[in-house]
Design a protein around this motif. Structure first.
Motif, PDB file in Angstrom:
ATOM      1  N   PHE A   1      62.219  69.835  71.369  1.00 20.23           N
ATOM      2  CA  PHE A   1      62.263  70.903  70.372  1.00 20.23           C
ATOM      3  C   PHE A   1      60.901  71.150  69.719  1.00 20.23           C
ATOM      4  O   PHE A   1      60.710  72.148  69.025  1.00 20.23           O
ATOM      5  CB  PHE A   1      63.251  70.548  69.263  1.00 20.23           C
ATOM      6  N   ALA A   2      59.970  70.228  69.893  1.00 21.04           N
ATOM      7  CA  ALA A   2      58.689  70.312  69.186  1.00 21.04           C
ATOM      8  C   ALA A   2      57.707  71.186  69.957  1.00 21.04           C
ATOM      9  O   ALA A   2      57.827  71.380  71.172  1.00 21.04           O
ATOM     10  CB  ALA A   2      58.102  68.917  69.005  1.00 21.04           C
ATOM     11  N   ALA A   3      56.706  71.695  69.231  1.00 23.94           N
ATOM     12  CA  ALA A   3      55.614  72.413  69.894  1.00 23.94           C
ATOM     13  C   ALA A   3      54.837  71.421  70.754  1.00 23.94           C
ATOM     14  O   ALA A   3      54.760  70.228  70.422  1.00 23.94           O
ATOM     15  CB  ALA A   3      54.705  73.042  68.846  1.00 23.94           C
ATOM     16  N   PRO A   4      54.259  71.891  71.852  1.00 27.55           N
ATOM     17  CA  PRO A   4      53.561  70.961  72.759  1.00 27.55           C
ATOM     18  C   PRO A   4      52.472  70.144  72.066  1.00 27.55           C
ATOM     19  O   PRO A   4      52.214  69.003  72.459  1.00 27.55           O
ATOM     20  CB  PRO A   4      52.963  71.899  73.813  1.00 27.55           C
ATOM     21  N   ASP A   5      51.853  70.731  71.022  1.00 27.51           N
ATOM     22  CA  ASP A   5      50.783  70.027  70.331  1.00 27.51           C
ATOM     23  C   ASP A   5      51.308  68.948  69.394  1.00 27.51           C
ATOM     24  O   ASP A   5      50.525  68.207  68.804  1.00 27.51           O
ATOM     25  CB  ASP A   5      49.953  71.054  69.526  1.00 27.51           C
ATOM     26  N   GLU A   6      52.626  68.861  69.251  1.00 25.38           N
ATOM     27  CA  GLU A   6      53.216  67.935  68.283  1.00 25.38           C
ATOM     28  C   GLU A   6      54.034  66.836  68.940  1.00 25.38           C
ATOM     29  O   GLU A   6      54.762  66.112  68.246  1.00 25.38           O
ATOM     30  CB  GLU A   6      54.124  68.701  67.320  1.00 25.38           C
ATOM     31  N   THR A   7      53.955  66.741  70.249  1.00 23.82           N
ATOM     32  CA  THR A   7      54.797  65.746  70.915  1.00 23.82           C
ATOM     33  C   THR A   7      54.075  65.148  72.115  1.00 23.82           C
ATOM     34  O   THR A   7      53.033  65.655  72.549  1.00 23.82           O
ATOM     35  CB  THR A   7      56.127  66.384  71.365  1.00 23.82           C
ATOM     36  N   GLY A   8      54.662  64.075  72.633  1.00 16.78           N
ATOM     37  CA  GLY A   8      54.135  63.459  73.834  1.00 16.78           C
ATOM     38  C   GLY A   8      54.582  64.209  75.073  1.00 16.78           C
ATOM     39  O   GLY A   8      55.062  65.339  75.003  1.00 16.78           O
ATOM     40  N   VAL A   9      54.418  63.568  76.223  1.00 18.91           N
ATOM     41  CA  VAL A   9      54.744  64.229  77.487  1.00 18.91           C
ATOM     42  C   VAL A   9      56.023  63.630  78.076  1.00 18.91           C
ATOM     43  O   VAL A   9      56.373  62.487  77.798  1.00 18.91           O
ATOM     44  CB  VAL A   9      53.590  64.103  78.498  1.00 18.91           C
ATOM     45  N   PRO A  10      56.723  64.419  78.888  1.00 20.06           N
ATOM     46  CA  PRO A  10      57.999  63.946  79.440  1.00 20.06           C
ATOM     47  C   PRO A  10      57.868  63.288  80.808  1.00 20.06           C
ATOM     48  O   PRO A  10      58.877  62.938  81.426  1.00 20.06           O
ATOM     49  CB  PRO A  10      58.793  65.237  79.565  1.00 20.06           C
ATOM     50  N   PHE A  11      56.654  63.116  81.300  1.00 19.43           N
ATOM     51  CA  PHE A  11      56.462  62.760  82.704  1.00 19.43           C
ATOM     52  C   PHE A  11      56.600  61.254  82.941  1.00 19.43           C
ATOM     53  O   PHE A  11      56.675  60.454  82.021  1.00 19.43           O
ATOM     54  CB  PHE A  11      55.080  63.235  83.165  1.00 19.43           C
ATOM     55  N   GLY A  12      56.612  60.899  84.215  1.00 18.27           N
ATOM     56  CA  GLY A  12      56.585  59.492  84.612  1.00 18.27           C
ATOM     57  C   GLY A  12      57.954  58.890  84.846  1.00 18.27           C
ATOM     58  O   GLY A  12      58.970  59.587  84.896  1.00 18.27           O
ATOM     59  N   ARG A  13      57.944  57.577  85.011  1.00 21.20           N
ATOM     60  CA  ARG A  13      59.184  56.833  85.215  1.00 21.20           C
ATOM     61  C   ARG A  13      59.968  56.810  83.919  1.00 21.20           C
ATOM     62  O   ARG A  13      59.425  57.053  82.842  1.00 21.20           O
ATOM     63  CB  ARG A  13      58.875  55.400  85.655  1.00 21.20           C
ATOM     64  N   LYS A  14      61.246  56.507  84.014  1.00 21.40           N
ATOM     65  CA  LYS A  14      62.066  56.457  82.811  1.00 21.40           C
ATOM     66  C   LYS A  14      61.554  55.355  81.891  1.00 21.40           C
ATOM     67  O   LYS A  14      61.360  54.216  82.301  1.00 21.40           O
ATOM     68  CB  LYS A  14      63.533  56.212  83.164  1.00 21.40           C
ATOM     69  N   HIS A  15      61.321  55.747  80.633  1.00 20.14           N
ATOM     70  CA  HIS A  15      60.931  54.763  79.630  1.00 20.14           C
ATOM     71  C   HIS A  15      61.509  55.163  78.282  1.00 20.14           C
ATOM     72  O   HIS A  15      61.110  56.138  77.676  1.00 20.14           O
ATOM     73  CB  HIS A  15      59.398  54.612  79.553  1.00 20.14           C
TER      74      HIS A  15
END
Lengths: 328, 165
Positions: free
Chosen positions: A130-144
């Motif tokens: 829900f956050a703006a891209p500049d306000e959050t981390g990234v969704p990539f990679g293995r499940k963590h």
């Protein structure tokens, strides 16, 4: 005689990343480090995982919203308010003309349950869809990890007006709702309210812009005030609306601050129809037969004005009502 | 690094966007600007800038004291520029019949119990509750407000004058 068995190494490789496979009807959803893969009878479709999760978040939080939620030009959902169509290519001219589209209809609660499970499973720690891209981390990679707090926010809906006794409470630092970094210059002053005894539930005012400046979500309208089915829904917009929203009724936009640029396409074919640039004070209708996607270079306040009358989708789709709101 | 600056429009300073047509009719978007509408309106004219079947949003230039109005249903007012007061009375003899849509204008201040008043500025939203009479009082420079209501006798529709064609 051969004893060899066919092995789906791609699916096995994805499973090793730690994400579950989610299915409903003939649809099957898998994710890898960067993409969502949607399998359906006749083919498969791929969507970048960041946009998929941001779109999924809106679809879940809005209860499939008004009309169509296009995740991209191919995949999406259509809300029939009790049932939902999930489709591939239904609203894509090339898919339709070559008969490559696929649609299944589900009970809303069944699809919502699957979507909620997928969103929970596929959203990693540190990523807030829900956050703006500049306000959050990234969704990539293995499940963590996970981010249950971010994905279980409820849509704020005032019954009459925000701040009235018994209605939606105001936002504050004390409640853990700080002013957003892009709205530090939005005045936070409260109106003067002098209600005579007995009229405290009627003589009421609040700082709507201050309330909205404390929103921690983007592209997620919250209802500020209602006049019967007329809903003033305020929202803070930054970066890109992840979905392309297809209208099933006329809605209106009132740009309260800053600027948003909208791409307008035909609702059924996706053919471009117009661009709408909205600056503070501008008002524009979104016709009932279009889809739209917004771009907000700076976080802005938009009031989405909705008519919540449940009879409207049928009246527009049947042709009883014209798709535009006024004639002149 | 400078802080982000939020841009609010006003009667004195506003920019207007617009519709660029690719394959459509600009009239379908009924595009207007509330500050431009208010700049060309008389005080307290209720000019529709949005219409969704029976519902409207009205852009209103707030300047001096308004007439007294009465409403049979809830309305809401959002201030977009300036500062004003709203004074409320619970009328002894309501003039707006049950089911009457939109506000009605009263001949003067109604007899009844004073309910109170609010002072609101840009960004503030106030309730105009069902069954009440109310008056706007803008003491300083003209302001602009948006009223969320139902199409009524006082609503002015001049779409051809205010919208992009």
């Amino acid at each position: 005689m051969s004893t060899a068995t066919q092995v789906d190494t791609t699916t096995q490789a994805r499973a090793a990343l730690g994400y579950q496979i989610h299915s409903i009807g003939q649809f099957n959803f898998q994710r890898d480090e960067y993409f969502a893969h949607i399998k359906y009878p006749g083919g498969s479709h791929i969507i970048p995982i960041d946009n998929f999760l941001r779109s999924l978040m809106r679809d879940v939080a809005w209860g499939f919203f008004y009309g169509t939620v296009n995740f991209d030009t191919v995949f999406g959902t259509i809300n029939h308010y009790g049932t939902v169509d999930m489709f591939i290519g239904l609203l894509n001219e090339a898919y339709r003309t070559s008969n490559q589209h696929y649609v299944e209809t589900f009970d809303s609660k069944d699809l919502k349950r699957v979507f909620e499970g997928m969103l929970d499973d596929w959203t990693n720690e540190g990523f807030d869809p829900f956050a703006a891209p500049d306000e959050t981390g990234v969704p990539f990679g293995r499940k963590h990890g996970n981010n249950k707090r971010a994905i279980t926010r409820e849509r704020m809906v005032a019954k009459r007006m925000t701040g009235l006794p018994g209605d939606l409470p105001l936002r504050s630092d004390a409640a853990g709702q700080p002013i957003n970094r892009q709205f530090t210059d939005v005045p936070q002053d409260a109106p003067e309210v002098h209600a005579e005894p007995g009229f405290e539930k009627e003589v009421h005012a609040f700082n709507a812009f201050a309330y909205v400046s404390r929103s921690d979500v983007t592209w997620n309208p919250s209802v500020l005030s209602c006049v019967d089915d007329s809903q003033f829904c305020a929202t803070t917009e930054e970066h890109i609306l992840p979905i392309t929203h297809g209208n099933d009724r006329v809605e209106w936009f009132i740009q309260a601050t800053d600027e948003i640029i909208w791409d307008i396409e035909d609702g059924k074919t996706g053919r471009p129809r117009a661009k709408v640039v909205m600056k503070a004070g501008d008002v524009a209708a979104m016709p009932a037969d279009i889809r739209h996607r917004g771009y907000s270079p700076k976080r802005s306040i938009l009031i989405v004005w909705e008519n919540n009358d449940g009879s409207l989708p049928k009246r527009y789709s049947s042709g009883e009502l014209k798709p535009y709101p006024v004639e002149f | 690094m400078s802080s982000p600056q939020t841009y609010f429009g006003s009667l004195k300073h506003y920019e207007k966007g617009g519709v660029t047509i690719i394959n459509d009719d600009p009239k379908n978007y009924a595009f207007s600007n509330i500050f431009e509408v208010a700049a060309k309106s008389k005080p307290y004219e209720k000019v529709a800038v949005g219409k969704n079947l029976k519902y409207v949003i009205e852009a209103v230039r707030a300047e001096g004291d308004s007439p007294w109005y009465e409403t049979a249903h809830d309305e809401a007012v959002l201030v977009m520029d300036g500062e004003l007061e709203v004074h409320y009375v619970k009328p002894d003899a309501p003039q707006a019949a049950a089911g009457k849509q939109g506000a009605i204008k009263l001949a003067g201040e109604p007899k009844g119990k004073k309910m109170g008043w609010v002072k609101i500025r840009r960004g503030h939203e106030a309730l105009l509750p069902a069954g009440s009479a109310y008056q706007f009082r803008a003491k300083g420079d003209p302001g602009v407000m948006l009223i969320q209501t139902i199409l009524g006798d006082l609503t002015i529709e001049r779409w051809a004058d205010i919208c992009q064609k």
